[in-house]
Design an enzyme around this catalytic site. Sequence first.
Site, PDB file in Angstrom:
ATOM      1  N   THR A   1      22.494  -9.631  46.311  1.00  0.00           N
ATOM      2  CA  THR A   1      22.149 -10.197  45.007  1.00  0.00           C
ATOM      3  C   THR A   1      21.573  -9.097  44.136  1.00  0.00           C
ATOM      4  O   THR A   1      20.714  -8.335  44.565  1.00  0.00           O
ATOM      5  CB  THR A   1      21.116 -11.326  45.151  1.00  0.00           C
ATOM      6  OG1 THR A   1      21.649 -12.356  45.979  1.00  0.00           O
ATOM      7  CG2 THR A   1      20.769 -11.917  43.797  1.00  0.00           C
TER       8      THR A   1
ATOM      9  N   HIS B   1      18.603 -17.768  50.946  1.00  0.00           N
ATOM     10  CA  HIS B   1      20.003 -18.069  50.617  1.00  0.00           C
ATOM     11  C   HIS B   1      20.186 -19.420  49.917  1.00  0.00           C
ATOM     12  O   HIS B   1      21.271 -20.000  49.974  1.00  0.00           O
ATOM     13  CB  HIS B   1      20.877 -18.040  51.881  1.00  0.00           C
ATOM     14  CG  HIS B   1      20.958 -16.712  52.532  1.00  0.00           C
ATOM     15  ND1 HIS B   1      21.652 -16.497  53.715  1.00  0.00           N
ATOM     16  CD2 HIS B   1      20.435 -15.496  52.191  1.00  0.00           C
ATOM     17  CE1 HIS B   1      21.550 -15.226  54.074  1.00  0.00           C
ATOM     18  NE2 HIS B   1      20.814 -14.600  53.157  1.00  0.00           N
TER      19      HIS B   1
ATOM     20  N   LEU C   1      14.903 -10.439  47.122  1.00  0.00           N
ATOM     21  CA  LEU C   1      16.270 -10.773  46.753  1.00  0.00           C
ATOM     22  C   LEU C   1      17.151 -10.410  47.936  1.00  0.00           C
ATOM     23  O   LEU C   1      16.879  -9.445  48.667  1.00  0.00           O
ATOM     24  CB  LEU C   1      16.743  -9.964  45.533  1.00  0.00           C
ATOM     25  CG  LEU C   1      16.151 -10.294  44.154  1.00  0.00           C
ATOM     26  CD1 LEU C   1      16.736  -9.336  43.119  1.00  0.00           C
ATOM     27  CD2 LEU C   1      16.425 -11.728  43.760  1.00  0.00           C
ATOM     28  N   ASP C   2      18.223 -11.161  48.148  1.00  0.00           N
ATOM     29  CA  ASP C   2      19.187 -10.801  49.188  1.00  0.00           C
ATOM     30  C   ASP C   2      19.742  -9.412  48.895  1.00  0.00           C
ATOM     31  O   ASP C   2      19.819  -8.989  47.735  1.00  0.00           O
ATOM     32  CB  ASP C   2      20.358 -11.792  49.216  1.00  0.00           C
ATOM     33  CG  ASP C   2      19.952 -13.180  49.674  1.00  0.00           C
ATOM     34  OD1 ASP C   2      18.845 -13.320  50.224  1.00  0.00           O
ATOM     35  OD2 ASP C   2      20.749 -14.106  49.476  1.00  0.00           O
ATOM     36  N   ARG C   3      20.185  -8.740  49.941  1.00  0.00           N
ATOM     37  CA  ARG C   3      20.782  -7.416  49.773  1.00  0.00           C
ATOM     38  C   ARG C   3      21.906  -7.430  48.721  1.00  0.00           C
ATOM     39  O   ARG C   3      22.008  -6.534  47.881  1.00  0.00           O
ATOM     40  CB  ARG C   3      21.362  -6.942  51.115  1.00  0.00           C
ATOM     41  CG  ARG C   3      22.052  -5.578  51.018  1.00  0.00           C
ATOM     42  CD  ARG C   3      23.046  -5.407  52.167  1.00  0.00           C
ATOM     43  NE  ARG C   3      22.375  -5.370  53.451  1.00  0.00           N
ATOM     44  CZ  ARG C   3      22.023  -4.253  54.078  1.00  0.00           C
ATOM     45  NH1 ARG C   3      22.286  -3.076  53.527  1.00  0.00           N
ATOM     46  NH2 ARG C   3      21.428  -4.309  55.245  1.00  0.00           N
TER      47      ARG C   3
END
Length: 328
Positions: A144, A243, A140-142
């Site tokens: 998110t 993303h 997961l993105d930082r």
Amino acid sequence: MSGVAIITVSSDEDGMRLDRWFKAHYPELNHGALEKLLRKGQVRLDGSRAKAADRIAKGQAVRVPPLTQAPANKASPKIRPEDIRLLQSLVIHRDPEVLALNKPSGLAVQGGTKTERHIDGMLDALVFDAEERPRLVHRLDRDTSGILLLARNRTAAAALGRSFKSREALKVYWAFVRGVPRPHSGTIDAALKKAGRAGDQRVEVSDPEDEEAQNAVTDYTVLAHAGQRAAFVALSPRTGRTHQLRAHMAAIGHPILGDRKYGGEDAFISDDLDPVLHLHARGLTLPHPRRGGLRLIAEPPAHMCKALRYFDFEPGAEDPFKVFAERG
């Protein structure tokens, strides 16, 4: 290690190649160095000489000579007590094969440029009763928040990994976006290409014929909206590009609130909302490595709850899992 170690092969490692076993336990020991130790007879399997390609079996004893590297599953002294407490408090599901966390926004999953504190570096805090540290299955993105899945052994990691690659894993995200997508339900099919410099990388919509572009498909549905000002949406990525959800929503003119990278100033509509990414990995459904199916739900973080109250939205008004249950 200060001396010779005799390590018993676990049931999860049964049938594993010896060189892969070393890679799992001693990641800093390169293949050439291992081959040298094998040729000299310093590494032995049940007392006998061994080769890198030999298959090991449950209960066998691996002789490991003195090495400067510590085993990968040895508890790390660098994890702060407060980080151990934090990670353990994030667990929302735990069984012998699988762990799931409700990751907070702002905590990185893996290290990178100027990122020293991340979940991957603190996984020893999540060993619990297992024989080894858990393994990341996806990312997961930082910024998110939401469900992050971990495998508790090698077999589970392989099974879960196959589910993600074969797209058996159904992921549903919640997001707040600027404006209201038209139509209220649809599919975004737009190839994405990496752009930017290392440390500040982003993706952009690209011609699908571009050899550097990757196919990317996202389903969406509007769950609620505040006039034409903003919408609460469910997003389900059919592909797993970097993303992807952020780039796709910005590409159709509805950037996710708080997403300065892809939405710029358009991603900020009120000082009453927290200036952070309003994207949450709400649900995940996939086959369990050992039994039946696994369905996980993660409660939204404080800034998402604040936005729900601000817009007077009801998250339970429509079940996004039901919306996508029959997706082909």
